[in-house]
Structures are given as structure tokens and as C-alpha cells.
Scaffold this motif. Structure first.
Motif, PDB file in Angstrom:
ATOM      1  N   CYS A  23     -13.065  -4.529   2.119  1.00  0.00           N
ATOM      2  CA  CYS A  23     -11.602  -4.394   2.166  1.00  0.00           C
ATOM      3  C   CYS A  23     -11.144  -3.165   1.391  1.00  0.00           C
ATOM      4  CB  CYS A  23     -10.936  -5.648   1.601  1.00  0.00           C
ATOM      5  SG  CYS A  23     -11.018  -7.089   2.679  1.00  0.00           S
ATOM      6  N   LEU A  55      -3.079  -2.423   7.324  1.00  0.00           N
ATOM      7  CA  LEU A  55      -2.953  -3.024   6.001  1.00  0.00           C
ATOM      8  C   LEU A  55      -3.255  -4.520   6.030  1.00  0.00           C
ATOM      9  CD1 LEU A  55      -1.966  -1.812   3.210  1.00  0.00           C
ATOM     10  CD2 LEU A  55       0.218  -2.924   3.693  1.00  0.00           C
ATOM     11  N   GLY A 108      -1.030   0.184  -0.805  1.00  0.00           N
ATOM     12  CA  GLY A 108      -2.411   0.144  -0.355  1.00  0.00           C
ATOM     13  C   GLY A 108      -3.361  -0.265  -1.462  1.00  0.00           C
ATOM     14  N   ALA A 132      -5.704  -3.666  -1.637  1.00  0.00           N
ATOM     15  CA  ALA A 132      -7.142  -3.594  -1.890  1.00  0.00           C
ATOM     16  C   ALA A 132      -7.536  -4.503  -3.046  1.00  0.00           C
ATOM     17  CB  ALA A 132      -7.550  -2.148  -2.188  1.00  0.00           C
ATOM     18  N   GLU A 152      -9.164  -0.167   3.183  1.00  0.00           N
ATOM     19  CA  GLU A 152      -7.788   0.163   2.806  1.00  0.00           C
ATOM     20  C   GLU A 152      -7.677   1.644   2.437  1.00  0.00           C
ATOM     21  OE1 GLU A 152      -5.346  -1.629   3.348  1.00  0.00           O
ATOM     22  OE2 GLU A 152      -5.895  -3.732   3.224  1.00  0.00           O
TER      23      GLU A 152
END
Length: 452
Positions: free
Chosen positions: A437, A392, A350, A354, A441
Motif C-alpha cells: 500500500c 487512493l 496520500g 499510506a 500510494e
């Protein structure tokens, strides 16, 4: 042998990356990849001799040639039928919003509400645009709304780059909840029987959060850009407000864009029925159902036009399941080659997504409208939660690709229409989208990844 096949699969993957970045036709690229990613595992299955590898991947390595071809090229496209139905009904609903004048009336009343305050009008139009595109979809729809909103914003003295970026990112905010776009993403997440692993209903909560986060960041961007500067009327519209709004929908029709979502959330009404109720309500209150013959003619025409709006996507989305099924055949080889390299932590992956979110631009590896399908094919082999994988990749696909990428058809139109330089567009839009984003995330991790 499993390592050799794994390397060849990665080489094919990077070939798709280069092809997509250079602007190649994605439908043909995905089709070729489906063939390559089917052929290579079948060759590997015939030649592999490692008994541990064979035992660990029973059911995939020992699949017959005929079953593999059926799985990829027949069952794959057939399984997407249920998603296609949602897309078609959503497109019909969107076309009704345009043809009845509901969308343009919403915009006009919003401008009247904002008075003579450019920042307030820009924020209100961003909210309305987001609401409209939570159900409306397609490049034609974006252009139809854009030719109304953009001249209004620029004639008020709002910098044209802010007008263009705020409008496009508001469109993208609505896409988090848009059932047509969600239907496209669902095509990437089907089980062996073609059943949806992520439904629209299960994604509503995350979609609402994504919509709210992106819209709030857009509003913050508007306030920051306009606060220190006095607006200058530099670009005036040449189209009168009357010409822009030939249709005048009644006030009771203006709730139409949110009817399907409200019915779903409040009463658990299936989304297709919600689209049907919303469409018929709009047509009725706008006086389009004056007789049975008129109703038949209007419904047929709007449904036809709506399907045409989404037609360019249908071919790609029917080829896509072939690639997804081929990726399942490749999973054992990716595990063998990358099992020690790809972290099994949702937190680490994750964070990587990002940080690398700008790779969702230019049809890159973090957008499902580019070669993100190949990245998903690799990650699918590691047993991560399906809904977390969905979020995701959907985040950069919407916020980076749909909202700010210059390879997106309506973004390219907006830049040309407003005469904004690509550099100025990217300078303002990309950092803002990157921040969104990162926020999303983090939210996706705590919603779906933390328990993995």
C-alpha cells in the motif's frame, strides 16, 4: 445551521463505520445512509440562512425536493447500467476459463515446469494465479482454483501459512487489472449524468503497475520465507493430480486469459469485444463449438453461470450510486464543517492513506467494500483529481481488503481450508500488504496527485 447538519452527517458516517466493522449487511447499510444523507441536506437547505453559504453552493442548496429524490434514487442506479454490462461480460469470460479447463491446465503445466523446486513452483503458481485473476472473478472461482493450487503447494512442504497467503495475495494482484472488479469501483465515480469518470481503459496503466508491484512483493515474500528454512512435507494432498485436472485444454488455449487485455492495449479493442473474442476463441479451440446448437447451449450456460457468480454484488452496486448522489448533496455541509481541517494537499492526504492503510481491514473507512464510500463522499467535496481519488481508495480496497482481510469470503475459506490460524495469517499477510500500500500510494501520487 450548516454546522449542525455537518455534525449530524458525520455522526451518521461513524454509525456506518461501526455497522460495517461489526459485519452488517453493506447493501442495507448503504441504502439507509443514502436516505439519511438525502434527508439531512434537504432539511438544512430549508433552514439555512447564511447568505455566503447559499451563494457559494448555488445549484445544490436550492435543489428542489423532487429533483433531489430523482437525482439520488432514480438517476443514480440508472447511471450504473454501462458499468453493469462490463461486469456481466467479464463474468462470462471468467466462467469460460473454468468450464473449458484452461485454468486447471495452466496450473498443471506450471507445476511440471517447476520440477522438484518448491520455491520455484510457488513463484510460478503465484504468477499463473495473478494472470488468471486478472480476468476471472468471484468467490466460487477463487475456491475452484484454490482447491487445485493449495494442496499442491502444501504437499511440496511449503509452510501452509505461506501457501495460503501467497495464493490469496496473488489473487489480489490480478484484481488490480480485473475488469469485473474495476467495474465495481467505477460505480463510485460517475458524474451527474451517470457517465463514468474513470474508465477501464484509462485505468489499465495503473492496474498493470499495481499488479506488477503486488506480484513482485509476493515473490519476495516467498523467497524470504523459504530461504532460511528447509521445507518439511507436513500436509499432503488427498486428491490425485488426475482428479484435480479432469479437463486438459490444448496448448493454444492457454493464452486465453490475456487475450482481452492484449487486444485492448495493442489494438485498442473495446473490453467487451475483447471478452467476447476471448470467450469464443477458448470455446472453439477447446472443441466446445461443434455445432450451432452446441454453441448456443454452451454460450447460454456459461453466460448464465457467470452472471450468477456476480449476482450477490449487483444489488449492492445498484444501491451504491444512490449513496454517491446523496454525498453530492452533502458536499456543501462537509466543506463548511471540515474545510479548515481536511488538508488540500494531495501529498499530505496520500501520506495519511499510506500510514493508515490497515484501516482498509475489517470493512473499515479505507475500503470501498466497507465504509470507504463515506470517506470518498467527504473527499469528493474538496475538488481533488478524480483519478487520484480512485487510486487512493482502490489501493487499500484491493491490497488490504481483497488480499488479506479475514472478512473477505475467500480469505475466510482459505484459512479454514488450510487450517491456518487467523493470527498467523494476519502476522504474515498484513505487514506485507501494508508495504505494498505504501509503495502504491507513492506511485499514485506521482501519477495523478502531484499536479493537483
Amino acid at each position: 445551521m450548516e454546522y449542525i447538519i455537518g455534525v449530524l452527517l458525520l455522526v451518521a458516517f461513524f454509525g456506518l463505520v461501526v455497522y460495517a466493522v461489526r459485519g452488517g449487511n453493506l447493501m442495507m447499510g448503504i441504502m439507509v445512509m443514502a436516505v439519511v444523507w438525502t434527508a439531512l441536506p434537504l432539511i438544512g437547505n430549508a433552514l439555512v440562512t447564511n447568505p455566503e453559504f447559499i451563494a457559494a453552493n448555488a445549484g445544490v442548496v436550492d435543489i428542489s425536493f423532487t429533483d433531489a429524490l430523482t437525482k439520488v434514487f432514480q438517476s443514480g442506479p440508472e447511471g450504473w447500467g454501462s458499468v453493469l454490462v462490463n461486469v456481466m461480460f467479464g463474468a462470462w469470460f471468467g466462467r469460460v476459463l473454468l468450464e473449458t479447463g484452461i485454468a486447471s491446465t495452466l496450473i498443471r503445466k506450471t507445476v511440471e515446469l517447476g520440477g522438484d523446486k518448491p520455491a520455484v513452483i510457488c513463484i510460478l503458481l503465484s504468477i499463473v494465479t495473478t494472470a488468471i485473476f486478472s480476468t476471472l472473478f468471484g468467490a466460487g472461482a477463487v475456491v475452484a482454483i484454490g482447491v487445485i493450487i493449495l494442496p499442491i503447494l502444501m504437499s511440496l512442504g511449503i509452510p501452509k501459512v505461506l501457501a495460503e497467503v501467497s495464493f490469496m495475495m496473488s489473487v489480489g494482484a490480478g484484481m488490480y487489472l480485473n475488469p469485473v472488479l474495476t467495474g465495481q469501483f467505477q460505480a463510485f465515480f460517475l458524474d451527474g449524468n451517470g457517465k463514468q469518470l474513470v474508465t477501464y481503459e484509462s485505468n489499465v496503466r495503473f492496474g498493470l503497475i499495481g499488479l506488477a508491484v503486488q506480484l513482485l512483493v509476493v515473490i519476495g515474500m516467498i523467497l524470504v520465507v523459504l530461504r532460511p528454512k528447509k521445507t518439511v512435507h507436513a500436509w499432503a494432498t488427498t486428491v490425485t493430480r488426475k482428479e484435480q485436472n479432469k479437463d486438459n485444454a490444448p496448448g493454444i488455449a492457454l493464452i486465453t486469459p490475456v487475450i482481452p487485455v492484449i487486444l485492448l492495449i495493442a489494438f485498442n479493442v473495446p473490453i467487451i469485444l475483447g471478452f467476447t473474442i476471448g470467450s469464443l476463441y477458448a470455446l472453439a479451440v477447446c472443441g466446445r463449438l461443434t455445432s450451432w446448437r452446441a454453441a448456443c447451449r454452451v454460450v447460454n450456460k456459461d453466460f448464465f453461470d457467470g452472471v450468477v457468480d456476480t449476482a450477490p454484488l449487483v444489488g449492492f452496486l445498484l444501491v451504491l450510486p444512490m449513496f454517491n448522489k446523496a454525498a453530492e448533496l452533502c458536499a456543501p455541509y462537509f466543506k463548511a464543517l471540515l474545510g479548515g481541517l481536511v488538508p488540500d494537499s494531495t501529498l499530505i492526504i496520500g501520506i495519511a492513506f499510506a500510514i493508515l492503510a490497515p484501516l482498509g481491514l475489517f470493512r473499515g473507512p479505507l475500503t470501498l467494500f466497507g465504509c470507504g464510500a463515506a470517506v470518498l463522499g467527504i473527499l469528493n467535496g474538496f475538488g481533488f483529481p478524480v483519478h487520484w481519488l480512485f487510486c487512493l481508495l482502490v489501493i487499500p480496497s484491493i491490497t488490504m481488503n481483497v488480499s488479506v482481510c479475514v472478512t473477505q469470503s475467500w480469505i475466510a475459506w482459505g484459512i479454514g481450508y488450510t487450517k491456518v490460524s487467523t493470527r498467523d495469517h494476519m502476522k504474515l499477510g498484513i505487514p506485507v500488504a501494508w508495504g505494498i500500500c505504501i509503495i502504491m500510494e507513492i506511485i499514485a501520487y506521482f501519477m495523478f496527485g502531484i499536479a493537483a
